[in-house]
Design an enzyme around this catalytic site. Structure first.
Site: not given
Length: 259
Positions: A105, A149, A209
């Protein structure tokens, strides 16, 4: 809990304090949370001195994973080698030794050419390609890496790398993509469907998220963009077993979470 600073002492202090807060939260709510720690990375800084701290986080504070920032310099100066480079091997070796997950990340972005969100997508795309076109998973077959993602832009662009692999008589890039795990932090049905069909439902884990970039209500639907469970549940072409993998089974396996 990742950050950039030219002062490594500040990075170390911030990282340790953030990890301490997370560890305390996991102890207060052990049936709700498991911790993923950060290590105080710096651009192209030696990773070996950070490994004793990582081991402490796992063995003394109960963390089940380690955040990997592929760009500690935040696109603002000195570059860090890509994740397929041997620079990262001491960390991969320690992750395998501790049997914990590496969660890729990115952090902030200081480049005037990139926005915050676009930097994430770029770095995750670079990370996927670098890992899968290197010898990392041959050298560390037990390495567990989760990509944030949905793997950046690679599920959308994988055929470019597929073509290169076919020309060279190599293993298909799409097959190599299954060496990684992917979260589902995507905000449209089309992108989620593409991810599942490209890498397989068994390599995906439901991600949340909130609050985050997608925490906004779509006036067209009246739904929050980052509330994606109903989208996944609505995919009739996914079996109930595949949906269960996405929502719980794969995460339990990868992070070694007991029921």
């Amino acid at each position: 809990q990742m950050m950039h600073s030219e002062n490594p002492k500040l990075v170390t202090w911030y990282t340790e304090e953030a990890n301490n807060i997370i560890a305390r939260q996991t102890k207060l709510f052990p049936k709700v949370f498991r911790g993923v720690c950060a290590i105080p990375q710096s651009p192209a800084g030696d990773l070996k001195p950070l490994l004793p701290y990582l081991e402490k986080c796992v063995k003394e504070q109960g963390f089940v994973g380690c955040l990997i920032n592929p760009d500690p310099g935040e696109a603002g100066g000195r570059e860090t080698p890509p994740l397929g480079d041997r620079y990262w091997y001491p960390l991969y070796e320690k992750l395998c030794e501790l049997d914990i997950v590496g969660h890729v990340h990115s952090a902030g972005c200081r480049s005037e050419r990139l926005s915050y969100s676009l930097h994430f997508i770029n770095e995750e795309s670079i990370a996927v390609v670098s890992l899968l076109t290197s010898s990392v998973f041959k050298d560390f077959p037990k390495l567990k890496i989760v990509m944030s993602h949905g793997g950046g832009a690679i599920p959308y662009q994988y055929a470019r790398f597929e073509a290169s692999a076919i020309r060279r008589g190599m293993e298909r890039f799409s097959d190599r993509m299954r060496n990684l795990y992917y979260d589902t932090v995507l905000y449209s049905a089309d992108s989620l469907a593409l991810l599942f069909k490209t890498v397989g439902a068994d390599r995906c884990m439901c991600g949340s998220e909130r609050p985050g970039v997608g925490t906004v209500k779509d006036p067209k639907t009246g739904k929050w963009l980052d509330e994606t469970r109903h989208i996944i549940e609505g995919f009739e072409w996914l079996s109930s077993a595949e949906k269960k993998m996405i929502f719980e089974d794969t995460a339990k396996k990868v992070f070694k979470i007991e029921a």
